[in-house]
Design a protein around this motif. Structure first.
Motif, PDB file in Angstrom:
ATOM      1  N   LEU A 323       0.859  -1.177   0.000  1.00  0.00           N
ATOM      2  CA  LEU A 323       0.000   0.000   0.000  1.00  0.00           C
ATOM      3  C   LEU A 323       0.901   1.234   0.000  1.00  0.00           C
ATOM      4  O   LEU A 323       1.310   1.719   1.055  1.00  0.00           O
ATOM      5  N   PRO A 324       1.242   1.750  -1.183  1.00  0.00           N
ATOM      6  CA  PRO A 324       2.138   2.903  -1.268  1.00  0.00           C
ATOM      7  C   PRO A 324       1.532   4.145  -0.622  1.00  0.00           C
ATOM      8  O   PRO A 324       0.310   4.242  -0.422  1.00  0.00           O
ATOM      9  N   ALA A 325       2.387   5.121  -0.345  1.00  0.00           N
ATOM     10  CA  ALA A 325       1.946   6.334   0.343  1.00  0.00           C
ATOM     11  C   ALA A 325       0.827   7.044  -0.398  1.00  0.00           C
ATOM     12  O   ALA A 325      -0.144   7.509   0.214  1.00  0.00           O
ATOM     13  N   ALA A 326       0.931   7.147  -1.721  1.00  0.00           N
ATOM     14  CA  ALA A 326      -0.114   7.833  -2.483  1.00  0.00           C
ATOM     15  C   ALA A 326      -1.442   7.099  -2.373  1.00  0.00           C
ATOM     16  O   ALA A 326      -2.510   7.723  -2.271  1.00  0.00           O
ATOM     17  N   ALA A 327      -1.384   5.759  -2.401  1.00  0.00           N
ATOM     18  CA  ALA A 327      -2.616   4.987  -2.272  1.00  0.00           C
ATOM     19  C   ALA A 327      -3.224   5.138  -0.880  1.00  0.00           C
ATOM     20  O   ALA A 327      -4.461   5.167  -0.729  1.00  0.00           O
ATOM     21  N   ILE A 328      -2.383   5.240   0.127  1.00  0.00           N
ATOM     22  CA  ILE A 328      -2.889   5.462   1.486  1.00  0.00           C
ATOM     23  C   ILE A 328      -3.691   6.758   1.538  1.00  0.00           C
ATOM     24  O   ILE A 328      -4.792   6.809   2.104  1.00  0.00           O
ATOM     25  N   ASP A 329      -3.152   7.803   0.946  1.00  0.00           N
ATOM     26  CA  ASP A 329      -3.860   9.085   0.959  1.00  0.00           C
ATOM     27  C   ASP A 329      -5.179   8.988   0.204  1.00  0.00           C
ATOM     28  O   ASP A 329      -6.186   9.568   0.620  1.00  0.00           O
ATOM     29  N   ASP A 330      -5.194   8.235  -0.908  1.00  0.00           N
ATOM     30  CA  ASP A 330      -6.444   8.047  -1.641  1.00  0.00           C
ATOM     31  C   ASP A 330      -7.456   7.269  -0.808  1.00  0.00           C
ATOM     32  O   ASP A 330      -8.639   7.629  -0.748  1.00  0.00           O
ATOM     33  N   VAL A 331      -7.009   6.189  -0.168  1.00  0.00           N
ATOM     34  CA  VAL A 331      -7.908   5.387   0.662  1.00  0.00           C
ATOM     35  C   VAL A 331      -8.461   6.235   1.811  1.00  0.00           C
ATOM     36  O   VAL A 331      -9.654   6.167   2.132  1.00  0.00           O
ATOM     37  N   ALA A 332      -7.614   7.054   2.427  1.00  0.00           N
ATOM     38  CA  ALA A 332      -8.073   7.915   3.520  1.00  0.00           C
ATOM     39  C   ALA A 332      -9.126   8.903   3.033  1.00  0.00           C
ATOM     40  O   ALA A 332     -10.123   9.160   3.726  1.00  0.00           O
ATOM     41  N   ARG A 333      -8.925   9.455   1.858  1.00  0.00           N
ATOM     42  CA  ARG A 333      -9.892  10.413   1.314  1.00  0.00           C
ATOM     43  C   ARG A 333     -11.220   9.732   0.995  1.00  0.00           C
ATOM     44  O   ARG A 333     -12.295  10.253   1.312  1.00  0.00           O
ATOM     45  N   ILE A 334     -11.154   8.542   0.388  1.00  0.00           N
ATOM     46  CA  ILE A 334     -12.368   7.828  -0.025  1.00  0.00           C
ATOM     47  C   ILE A 334     -13.163   7.342   1.184  1.00  0.00           C
ATOM     48  O   ILE A 334     -14.394   7.337   1.176  1.00  0.00           O
ATOM     49  N   SER A 335     -12.467   6.948   2.234  1.00  0.00           N
ATOM     50  CA  SER A 335     -13.137   6.326   3.384  1.00  0.00           C
ATOM     51  C   SER A 335     -13.438   7.294   4.517  1.00  0.00           C
ATOM     52  O   SER A 335     -14.158   6.952   5.456  1.00  0.00           O
ATOM     53  N   GLY A 336     -12.884   8.497   4.464  1.00  0.00           N
ATOM     54  CA  GLY A 336     -12.973   9.424   5.588  1.00  0.00           C
ATOM     55  C   GLY A 336     -14.278  10.179   5.672  1.00  0.00           C
ATOM     56  O   GLY A 336     -15.326   9.695   5.204  1.00  0.00           O
ATOM     57  N   PRO A 337     -14.276  11.362   6.272  1.00  0.00           N
ATOM     58  CA  PRO A 337     -15.504  12.141   6.458  1.00  0.00           C
ATOM     59  C   PRO A 337     -16.246  12.330   5.138  1.00  0.00           C
ATOM     60  O   PRO A 337     -15.662  12.655   4.105  1.00  0.00           O
ATOM     61  N   GLY A 338     -17.561  12.100   5.185  1.00  0.00           N
ATOM     62  CA  GLY A 338     -18.390  12.249   3.998  1.00  0.00           C
ATOM     63  C   GLY A 338     -18.479  11.020   3.125  1.00  0.00           C
ATOM     64  O   GLY A 338     -19.223  11.007   2.131  1.00  0.00           O
ATOM     65  N   SER A 339     -17.741   9.964   3.445  1.00  0.00           N
ATOM     66  CA  SER A 339     -17.790   8.749   2.636  1.00  0.00           C
ATOM     67  C   SER A 339     -19.165   8.093   2.721  1.00  0.00           C
ATOM     68  O   SER A 339     -19.834   8.130   3.757  1.00  0.00           O
ATOM     69  N   SER A 340     -19.579   7.462   1.629  1.00  0.00           N
ATOM     70  CA  SER A 340     -20.825   6.685   1.634  1.00  0.00           C
ATOM     71  C   SER A 340     -20.596   5.257   2.119  1.00  0.00           C
ATOM     72  O   SER A 340     -21.554   4.488   2.266  1.00  0.00           O
ATOM     73  N   LEU A 341     -19.342   4.901   2.365  1.00  0.00           N
ATOM     74  CA  LEU A 341     -19.019   3.539   2.791  1.00  0.00           C
ATOM     75  C   LEU A 341     -19.076   3.441   4.317  1.00  0.00           C
ATOM     76  O   LEU A 341     -18.527   4.287   5.016  1.00  0.00           O
ATOM     77  N   ALA A 342     -19.740   2.397   4.794  1.00  0.00           N
ATOM     78  CA  ALA A 342     -19.799   2.182   6.238  1.00  0.00           C
ATOM     79  C   ALA A 342     -18.486   1.641   6.773  1.00  0.00           C
ATOM     80  O   ALA A 342     -18.132   1.877   7.930  1.00  0.00           O
ATOM     81  N   LEU A 343     -17.747   0.923   5.923  1.00  0.00           N
ATOM     82  CA  LEU A 343     -16.517   0.263   6.369  1.00  0.00           C
ATOM     83  C   LEU A 343     -15.506   0.218   5.247  1.00  0.00           C
ATOM     84  O   LEU A 343     -15.832  -0.148   4.115  1.00  0.00           O
ATOM     85  N   VAL A 344     -14.289   0.582   5.553  1.00  0.00           N
ATOM     86  CA  VAL A 344     -13.126   0.237   4.736  1.00  0.00           C
ATOM     87  C   VAL A 344     -12.140  -0.447   5.673  1.00  0.00           C
ATOM     88  O   VAL A 344     -11.790   0.096   6.725  1.00  0.00           O
TER      89      VAL A 344
END
Length: 449
Positions: A323-344
């Protein structure tokens, strides 16, 4: 209706047809958005009933899909010409403490076994949900809190009892029907109706386990810190990093109700002092809640806080090698505040999951270092587009490092040969042709004869 009427005459257990009382409850999968509509539903009371149902289905041109809890039912697809065989009545739990072996019927869920084992100083290789059926979980693989040390549950299985397509009772183990025993451990429900299985359990009186809850706004920092830890962690610790958005349900504790968190969960087969040292870099981020403590293995059953009741959802997953650093930032953005996903959720893999044991079944190992899983609840159709968009974004963020799939997490029909290397796939097809040449069984991930 005619199918069900004829089956009633040949079968001791209950039979349901469309329109019968209890029909909708019996056909429900764990994902309530899956609309299972089989030709009929049969509920065998014992192995003889199972054999009768299989003979009936073969005579009437029906296929058979065994099912208990309905987890991972999405890949089954169209069931119009299928007899859904609900194994709810095939229960029973026997524990041989001296041999560290457990025998369970096809109806048994983990919650019926793990507390009893814990009282005896034993632990099984169960997963995150206590209400999952042991048989389905085991046939597909099974990765849980002790996986990095002890591997998949499917390779802890020591014997499987089943009824084959020709109505025979078979007990498969390393000495009896060894090819069938190999195929069942990872090849899923393609080879018969499992009525019981036996598996090894492990001596564990206590372990250091719990969760660190962080502000959801810290998600990127938490994921970076967790990922940096992974290469230095021993196999005795299995950890998962999660972003969880808890619903505002009254039954949830007030501290988490309706709130969102980045959470690192872990189970460590070792002392509290050593466990605290391993997690020290994460505690520097100042968790809001810290539940880690020495505890009996029964405590692992609810550690992941999975929902117990069926619900409508969409999900996606991938096994990745990093999980490279850039992907971590993407995952954090997708899963963080405002996400429609209940779980990542990101599960640390490797260890015993990546080592090939010569005695293993068809699912010997799983590739990758991290299992990525995302889930969004869709209580109404209007919620689906946002969930699908966020799942697609999550998949895209990790796609460059994708190395495979974990079949128990694949919730839609796919080309199953991609789950296996060519040699394993050909051997599975040979075993299928030997034990089910007419392709009677419709498994969630289908292996053709």
């Amino acid at each position: 209706m005619a199918i069900a009427t004829h089956l009633i005459d040949a079968f001791a257990g209950a039979v349901l047809a469309p329109g019968d009382g209890g029909w909708d409850a019996a056909r429900q999968a764990f994902n309530t958005d899956i609309d299972q509509r089989p030709a009929a539903i049969a509920m065998p009371t014992d192995a003889l009933d199972v054999a009768d149902a299989l003979r009936f289905a073969a005579r009437h041109g029906l296929r058979v899909a065994p099912q208990r809890t309905g987890h991972n039912a999405g890949p089954l697809g169209d069931l119009r010409d299928v007899l859904l065989l609900k194994t709810d009545a095939l229960g029973g739990v026997e524990i041989d403490v001296g041999a560290r072996r457990v025998r369970v019927g096809a109806a048994t869920r983990w919650e019926q076994v793990t507390p009893r084992l814990s009282e005896l100083g034993l632990a099984a290789l169960h997963g995150s949900s206590p209400d999952v059926g042991i048989v389905g979980y085991s046939l597909g693989g099974g990765i849980g809190w002790l996986a990095r040390k002890h591997g998949m549950q499917t390779n802890a299985v020591t014997a499987i009892e089943l009824i084959t397509a020709d109505g025979r009772f078979v007990r498969a183990d390393r000495e009896h029907e060894p090819d069938l025993f190999w195929a069942l451990r990872g090849g899923g429900g393609n080879f018969g109706v499992v009525t019981a299985l036996e598996f090894e359990v492990f001596p564990v009186r206590e372990l250091y386990a719990g969760a660190l809850f962080f502000e959801v706004e810290q998600t990127a920092d938490v994921l970076h810190a967790w990922t940096e830890l992974l290469p230095h962690l021993p196999e005795e610790i299995t950890s998962w990093a999660n972003v969880l958005h808890f619903p505002p349900l009254p039954e949830l504790p007030a501290a988490i109700r309706g709130r969102s968190f980045a959470i690192v969960m872990a189970a460590f087969l070792g002392s509290e002092a050593d466990g605290r040292e391993l997690l020290r870099p994460l505690r520097r981020l100042r968790p809001l809640i810290d539940t880690f403590a020495m505890q009996a293995p029964a405590g692992l059953g609810d550690l992941a806080m999975d929902p117990r009741e069926p619900l409508p959802f969409r999900s996606a997953h991938a096994l990745i090698d990093a999980l490279p650093a850039a992907a971590i930032d993407d995952v954090a953005r997708i899963s963080g505040p405002g996400s429609s996903l209940a779980l990542v959720q990101l599960r640390h893999m490797g260890g015993a999951l990546s080592r090939r044991d010569p005695d293993a079944g068809a699912r010997a190992t799983l590739p990758g270092e991290i299992c990525v899983f995302g889930l969004g609840v869709v209580p109404e159709a209007s919620a689906e587009p946002a969930v699908l968009s966020d799942l697609a974004a999550l998949s895209a963020a990790v796609a460059p490092r994708r190395v495979g799939d974990y079949p128990n997490f694949v919730e839609q029909p796919v080309e199953v040969s991609g789950f296996f290397d060519p040699g394993t796939w050909e051997r599975l097809r040979r075993v299928k042709a030997l034990y089910d040449p007419q392709d009677l069984f419709k498994a969630n991930h289908h292996i053709p004869a």
